[in-house]
Design a protein around this motif. Sequence first.
Motif, PDB file in Angstrom:
ATOM      1  N   ARG A   1      70.472  30.396  45.426  1.00 56.26           N
ATOM      2  CA  ARG A   1      70.299  28.914  45.824  1.00 56.26           C
ATOM      3  C   ARG A   1      69.880  28.751  47.049  1.00 56.26           C
ATOM      4  N   PHE A   2      68.626  27.191  46.756  1.00 58.80           N
ATOM      5  CA  PHE A   2      68.144  26.406  47.802  1.00 58.80           C
ATOM      6  C   PHE A   2      67.862  25.341  47.933  1.00 58.80           C
ATOM      7  N   ASP A   3      69.305  24.814  48.778  1.00 57.86           N
ATOM      8  CA  ASP A   3      69.700  23.334  48.216  1.00 57.86           C
ATOM      9  C   ASP A   3      67.745  22.935  49.208  1.00 57.86           C
ATOM     10  N   LYS A   4      67.647  20.933  48.532  1.00 60.73           N
ATOM     11  CA  LYS A   4      66.779  21.039  49.301  1.00 60.73           C
ATOM     12  C   LYS A   4      67.099  19.982  50.821  1.00 60.73           C
ATOM     13  N   ASN A   5      68.095  19.821  51.171  1.00 58.18           N
ATOM     14  CA  ASN A   5      68.602  20.246  52.479  1.00 58.18           C
ATOM     15  C   ASN A   5      69.766  21.145  52.674  1.00 58.18           C
ATOM     16  N   SER A   6      69.928  21.598  54.163  1.00 56.17           N
ATOM     17  CA  SER A   6      70.231  23.264  53.983  1.00 56.17           C
ATOM     18  C   SER A   6      71.002  23.247  55.501  1.00 56.17           C
ATOM     19  N   LEU A   7      72.439  23.653  56.214  1.00 58.40           N
ATOM     20  CA  LEU A   7      72.525  23.420  57.062  1.00 58.40           C
ATOM     21  C   LEU A   7      72.751  24.587  58.142  1.00 58.40           C
ATOM     22  N   GLN A   8      72.039  25.863  56.530  1.00 55.75           N
ATOM     23  CA  GLN A   8      72.397  27.386  57.385  1.00 55.75           C
ATOM     24  C   GLN A   8      71.184  27.342  58.308  1.00 55.75           C
ATOM     25  N   GLN A   9      71.778  28.383  59.758  1.00 55.74           N
ATOM     26  CA  GLN A   9      70.933  27.874  60.230  1.00 55.74           C
ATOM     27  C   GLN A   9      69.487  29.310  60.377  1.00 55.74           C
ATOM     28  N   THR A  10      69.603  30.451  59.415  1.00 59.41           N
ATOM     29  CA  THR A  10      68.601  31.063  59.863  1.00 59.41           C
ATOM     30  C   THR A  10      67.548  30.763  57.952  1.00 59.41           C
ATOM     31  N   VAL A  11      66.050  31.388  58.412  1.00 58.07           N
ATOM     32  CA  VAL A  11      65.349  31.388  57.096  1.00 58.07           C
ATOM     33  C   VAL A  11      65.752  32.189  55.625  1.00 58.07           C
ATOM     34  N   GLN A  12      65.936  31.478  55.016  1.00 60.16           N
ATOM     35  CA  GLN A  12      66.375  32.653  53.439  1.00 60.16           C
ATOM     36  C   GLN A  12      65.002  33.198  53.138  1.00 60.16           C
ATOM     37  N   THR A  13      64.759  34.204  52.724  1.00 59.95           N
ATOM     38  CA  THR A  13      63.718  35.206  52.254  1.00 59.95           C
ATOM     39  C   THR A  13      63.761  34.155  50.649  1.00 59.95           C
ATOM     40  N   LEU A  14      62.354  34.431  50.125  1.00 65.32           N
ATOM     41  CA  LEU A  14      62.109  34.134  48.865  1.00 65.32           C
ATOM     42  C   LEU A  14      61.313  34.666  48.558  1.00 65.32           C
ATOM     43  N   PRO A  15      61.122  36.261  47.789  1.00 60.97           N
ATOM     44  CA  PRO A  15      59.640  36.735  48.279  1.00 60.97           C
ATOM     45  C   PRO A  15      59.458  36.844  46.844  1.00 60.97           C
ATOM     46  N   MET A  16      58.170  36.866  47.181  1.00 61.43           N
ATOM     47  CA  MET A  16      56.947  36.669  45.322  1.00 61.43           C
ATOM     48  C   MET A  16      55.985  37.653  45.144  1.00 61.43           C
ATOM     49  N   PRO A  17      56.062  37.955  43.811  1.00 60.12           N
ATOM     50  CA  PRO A  17      55.141  38.925  44.054  1.00 60.12           C
ATOM     51  C   PRO A  17      54.222  38.759  43.320  1.00 60.12           C
TER      52      PRO A  17
ATOM     53  N   VAL B   1      61.006  24.422  55.718  1.00 60.46           N
ATOM     54  CA  VAL B   1      60.407  25.855  55.521  1.00 60.46           C
ATOM     55  C   VAL B   1      59.876  25.289  54.059  1.00 60.46           C
ATOM     56  N   HIS B   2      58.620  25.661  54.000  1.00 55.53           N
ATOM     57  CA  HIS B   2      57.739  26.320  52.945  1.00 55.53           C
ATOM     58  C   HIS B   2      57.165  27.149  52.559  1.00 55.53           C
ATOM     59  N   TYR B   3      57.632  27.145  51.300  1.00 55.16           N
ATOM     60  CA  TYR B   3      57.875  28.698  50.300  1.00 55.16           C
ATOM     61  C   TYR B   3      56.248  28.402  49.426  1.00 55.16           C
ATOM     62  N   PHE B   4      55.774  29.969  49.331  1.00 55.25           N
ATOM     63  CA  PHE B   4      54.128  29.738  48.694  1.00 55.25           C
ATOM     64  C   PHE B   4      53.976  31.174  47.892  1.00 55.25           C
ATOM     65  N   TYR B   5      53.226  30.698  46.623  1.00 57.94           N
ATOM     66  CA  TYR B   5      53.264  32.170  46.211  1.00 57.94           C
ATOM     67  C   TYR B   5      51.607  32.178  46.570  1.00 57.94           C
TER      68      TYR B   5
ATOM     69  N   ALA C   1      46.186  39.567  32.904  1.00 59.95           N
ATOM     70  CA  ALA C   1      46.821  39.488  34.300  1.00 59.95           C
ATOM     71  C   ALA C   1      47.560  38.274  34.748  1.00 59.95           C
ATOM     72  N   LEU C   2      46.913  37.004  33.502  1.00 60.81           N
ATOM     73  CA  LEU C   2      47.728  36.297  33.887  1.00 60.81           C
ATOM     74  C   LEU C   2      49.457  35.578  32.853  1.00 60.81           C
ATOM     75  N   VAL C   3      49.073  37.045  31.841  1.00 58.19           N
ATOM     76  CA  VAL C   3      50.612  37.489  31.501  1.00 58.19           C
ATOM     77  C   VAL C   3      50.768  38.211  32.614  1.00 58.19           C
ATOM     78  N   ASP C   4      50.725  38.634  32.927  1.00 57.90           N
ATOM     79  CA  ASP C   4      52.099  39.827  34.432  1.00 57.90           C
ATOM     80  C   ASP C   4      52.420  38.094  35.014  1.00 57.90           C
ATOM     81  N   THR C   5      51.311  37.622  35.400  1.00 59.34           N
ATOM     82  CA  THR C   5      51.978  36.824  36.745  1.00 59.34           C
ATOM     83  C   THR C   5      53.453  35.795  36.163  1.00 59.34           C
ATOM     84  N   TYR C   6      52.938  34.972  35.069  1.00 59.22           N
ATOM     85  CA  TYR C   6      53.325  34.643  34.024  1.00 59.22           C
ATOM     86  C   TYR C   6      55.031  35.028  34.237  1.00 59.22           C
ATOM     87  N   ILE C   7      54.825  36.762  33.882  1.00 58.33           N
ATOM     88  CA  ILE C   7      56.348  36.878  33.328  1.00 58.33           C
ATOM     89  C   ILE C   7      56.889  37.582  34.681  1.00 58.33           C
ATOM     90  N   ASN C   8      56.684  38.039  36.003  1.00 62.19           N
ATOM     91  CA  ASN C   8      56.672  38.686  37.189  1.00 62.19           C
ATOM     92  C   ASN C   8      56.772  37.391  38.033  1.00 62.19           C
TER      93      ASN C   8
END
Length: 607
Positions: free
Chosen positions: A371-387, A572-576, A99-106
């Motif tokens: 691409r996720f810049d530390k400072n963004s000029l975009q108005q919308t929130v970019q998704t970062l799906p994490m399995p 925006v803060h993205y979490f695993y 399960a640790l290996v699968d998390t590492y890879i995915n």
Amino acid sequence: MMDVRFPLASIGLCAALLAAGGCSPSDEQKQATLEEKTATFEQSLDGIQDPKLRDAIADLGGSLLLLERARNKLASKPIETEYGEDSLALLKHYPTPQALVDTYINGLFVLRKTSHSDYLTDLQPVFPFNFGMPDSFPFPHGLEWQSVTLSNNKVIPFQLEWSETDPGIQLSPSSSNLTNPDDLTVTYPFFDGIETENKSQPQPVSLKGTVEVVAPGNVLTFELSKQDVGHKRTEGNITLTLVHLEKNYAEIEMTNSRPLAPQVGDESPNPLLVQARDSTGQFLTRSGSINESSAQVAFYEKQLAQMQKQNAWSDAFEKQLAEQQKAFEHQQSSHYAKVYFNGLVDNLQVNVLDFSTATLTRKDLDLPVLRFDKNSLQQTVQTLPMPVTVYDDGAASWLKGASMTEEQLKNSVTISQSVEDASAAHIVFDHPFTFNDDLVGSERNSSESPVTFFTADEKGERGEPIELPTEAFELNPTRGTLTYDLNLFPEDPAFVVGSIPLFLATIEKGEIDVAKLPKGLSLKDNALIVDQKAFPADSWRFYAKDASGNYLKEILGVSHRAEEYGTAMFDVHYFYGQPTVLESYQRTDLSTVQYGFEVKLDKPESK
């Protein structure tokens, strides 16, 4: 850090290590003997005509000298307590090693790093677990990149190094990046004198490669203390012996009665993961380890002696050495480790990776370049799906800094000084960076702090104050430095007395159920969106937990702004993983703590 395993470096590295670092008077004899040995050995190389034989002797002899150097350095290093995290806590979060290996890879994804270059674009593979040496991913693993696909559908194959003569677009490892050794660089053709806009070049869209990881069938944990010294502990096919447990090191031998699983291949993975706690129950950081037993060292010394008797290198001799090594390793059923720690060891936690059964996981990767810049000029929130779900095991101890007291802050200060440059002699008042420091923010107002230099009297104690012009010294509270120019002193100073301001935040902790988020906070899948008007980043921090009650690891954060260098609109803060509860930390007040000092000054060396 110092972890020594054979085969080691060549004599060049060995000599460099020998030249580095000082030694205490008690070690001078050992050091002198070692330097004599090194000099004699280097001279002996000059007399060897055959270059292959010379290189082989230099490699093995250099390795043995490096091992001796490492042993001396680790044994003579002063014992200074330094605490770290439980580096194997992540093994406890997953039901099986697989399960640790699968998390590492995915959990692996690829970021495009911001670039100010017209002909370079860096790609950063981001892994869900951060390991510093020697705590690299604990299972045997390999990652091979194959190609990058560009926005014009062109496929650029991966090459091991950048070629100066290749006129096309190239994909190769980043040569300059030591902090992220896995980074890659897409290099566009560079034409001297012609400005090429990076934006006009075809951009990297996806990265292809393969990853392989071998998971042990079982991970066993042994808790050991002084009373276990000399006693064998057996669980199934694993036998563990604590040979020695001294102030700051432990010697351990482990035997596996079963052979390694065929999935492991020719590699012989390190099965021993050793950690130590002191009497406070906290984990100590490692200062290094020696993983060669006396029997192994004796074998390598014997091989070196054989080499030194030869006049020339031959295929037959190389085959003979390889067969000897194979036969010796076949007889070695045990693994040895002598591990040194920064602090006084009270008890040990030894994790044994049992590779007598194992699972090989191989996956073809085709990862989009994000691409996720530390400072963004975009108005919308970019998704970062994490399995995958990954926990932050360091968060709990880091957040203890929220309740730091004035006394704790004062007690954490260390003082160092330098008089090498008479015109810029300085004293540094340092303390470990804590969560409290993080929330102190940039607004640090402090009143003038008095500083007085004194001469020494006949007894060498504090004498008369010295009258000085204002430009003779400068106190910088933000940096925690006192700099002074000895050339402007009418007489030599021997003491300095004064105070320097430290800054202490008052932090209020709160808990918020994600089902009842207040205005200014919102959750979009694994992304927490924080309105900067309601919760400005200068005085607020948020930590997320999931249903297990563990803190989730933050993947990355983005500050969305109305214009470049302008005011932040929302962060925006993205979490695993999926947050269910938020912990909020707000700085409600900021106080100045005066740290009083009296420092006996070092005397500058007379020229």
